[in-house]
Write a protein that holds these residues in place. Structure first.
Motif, short mmCIF file in Angstrom:
data_model
loop_
_atom_site.label_atom_id
_atom_site.label_comp_id
_atom_site.label_asym_id
_atom_site.label_seq_id
_atom_site.Cartn_x
_atom_site.Cartn_y
_atom_site.Cartn_z
N ARG A 76 59.52 -19.90 36.74
CA ARG A 76 60.59 -19.48 35.84
C ARG A 76 61.89 -19.34 36.62
N THR A 77 62.96 -19.85 36.02
CA THR A 77 64.29 -19.58 36.54
C THR A 77 65.05 -18.76 35.51
N GLU A 78 65.94 -17.91 36.00
CA GLU A 78 66.74 -17.07 35.11
C GLU A 78 68.19 -17.11 35.55
N ASN A 79 69.02 -17.73 34.72
CA ASN A 79 70.47 -17.76 34.92
C ASN A 79 70.87 -18.29 36.29
N LEU A 80 70.20 -19.36 36.74
CA LEU A 80 70.58 -19.98 38.00
C LEU A 80 71.99 -20.55 37.89
N ILE A 106 65.79 -24.62 43.02
CA ILE A 106 64.42 -24.13 42.95
C ILE A 106 63.72 -24.30 44.29
N THR A 107 63.93 -25.44 44.93
CA THR A 107 63.18 -25.77 46.14
C THR A 107 63.81 -25.23 47.42
N LYS A 164 56.25 -14.34 41.90
CA LYS A 164 56.77 -14.11 43.25
C LYS A 164 58.19 -14.64 43.35
N PRO A 165 59.18 -13.81 43.67
CA PRO A 165 60.56 -14.29 43.81
C PRO A 165 60.67 -15.32 44.93
N ILE A 166 61.43 -16.38 44.69
CA ILE A 166 61.55 -17.43 45.70
C ILE A 166 62.99 -17.67 46.13
N MET A 167 63.95 -16.99 45.54
CA MET A 167 65.33 -17.19 45.96
C MET A 167 65.49 -16.79 47.43
N GLY A 168 66.14 -17.63 48.20
CA GLY A 168 66.34 -17.36 49.61
C GLY A 168 65.27 -17.95 50.51
N LEU A 169 64.18 -18.46 49.93
CA LEU A 169 63.16 -19.08 50.75
C LEU A 169 63.62 -20.47 51.20
N LYS A 170 63.12 -20.90 52.35
CA LYS A 170 63.41 -22.24 52.83
C LYS A 170 62.53 -23.25 52.10
N ARG A 184 54.95 -24.34 50.44
CA ARG A 184 53.68 -23.65 50.72
C ARG A 184 53.19 -22.87 49.51
N LEU A 185 54.07 -22.59 48.57
CA LEU A 185 53.67 -21.89 47.35
C LEU A 185 53.14 -22.86 46.28
N GLY A 186 53.02 -24.13 46.64
CA GLY A 186 52.42 -25.10 45.72
C GLY A 186 53.40 -25.97 44.98
#
Length: 252
Positions: free
Chosen positions: A7-11, A51-52, A67-73, A79-81
């Motif tokens: 899910r994305t919210e207001n990107l 997203i990626t 699981k929040p993913i903003m800021g991940l490389k 790795r989260l699929g």
């Protein structure tokens, strides 16, 4: 709908004075194909990049299974699929077809991968299954640079299959394919959704969108204007006018 996996919210993301993505909220579901449709410059690929982790969002949020993913490389998101394809394919052109696919199965950037011989054989089996599924088994030892265009497209898909991701982000994967190749591509997607894979598809060929998607999110100027089933969205005359560049001119 149930089984929401992403899910994305207001990107939102701007490049200087250009607001490329302006508050995109989107959900992807297990076993469903969602198509992102809209004119060139609508913000579709930029949404994938946010997203990626290939781009950082100015604001908004995204999560995978809560699981929040903003800021991940990008490698952390993978790795989260999450697996994705690119318009320019980004193959290792001077490596063989098999080597390209095996690269998608590696768990680290080390020269020696963990797990020993058993893990190596498991990776090789995954690569072999992906090559068989995409019709590339006979070309396993060919260099990627020597493949025909459609074969390169399927090599990109073989890498995604071998990665065993359960969220696929596909950027114009069927562009330039002949009818037979397009039908084979459709079989790959249907097989994946039957296994519960959530797929988001950017595609300009509306026949492909109609044939393969369960839902459409229509983007324009960085915003989601409408969501729904393919027939409803594609038959909307106002959306069709935007898509084909016939939007009304604003008053001076």
């Amino acid at each position: 709908m149930t089984d929401e996996v992403l899910r994305t919210e207001n990107l939102a993301r701007a490049f200087g004075g250009l607001q490329a993505v302006a508050g995109v909220s989107l959900s992807l579901y297990a076993g469903k194909v969602t198509a992102l449709v809209g004119p060139n410059g609508a913000g579709k690929t930029t949404t994938f990049n946010l997203i990626t982790g290939n781009l950082r969002a100015d604001s908004g949020a995204a999560q995978i299974r809560g699981k929040p993913i903003m800021g991940l490389k990008p490698w952390q998101v993978a790795r989260l699929g999450v697996a994705r394809s690119f318009q320019d394919l980004r193959l290792f052109t001077h490596m063989t077809v098999r080597e390209n696919v095996l690269a998608a199965t590696e768990t680290a950037s080390w020269f020696w991968q963990p797990g020993g011989g058993a893990a190596r054989r498991a990776r090789e089996d995954r690569a072999a299954r992906a090559l068989e599924a995409t019709g590339l088994a006979a070309l396993a030892n060919a260099r990627a640079v020597d493949l025909a265009y459609a074969e390169r497209k399927f090599l990109s898909m073989a890498r995604i299959l071998a990665a065993e991701a359960d969220i696929w982000l596909l950027d114009e994967p069927a562009s330039g394919l002949d009818l037979a190749s397009r039908l084979r591509f459709g079989e790959l997607l249907r097989g994946a959704t039957a296994r519960g894979v959530a797929i988001c598809l950017i595609e300009h060929n509306l026949d492909v969108v109609t044939e393969l998607s369960d839902r459409i999110a229509f983007l324009d100027q960085g915003k989601v204007l409408a969501e729904g089933d393919p027939q409803t969205i594609l038959r909307d005359p106002a959306l069709a006018a935007i898509y084909f560049g016939d939007r009304p001119q604003e008053a001076a």
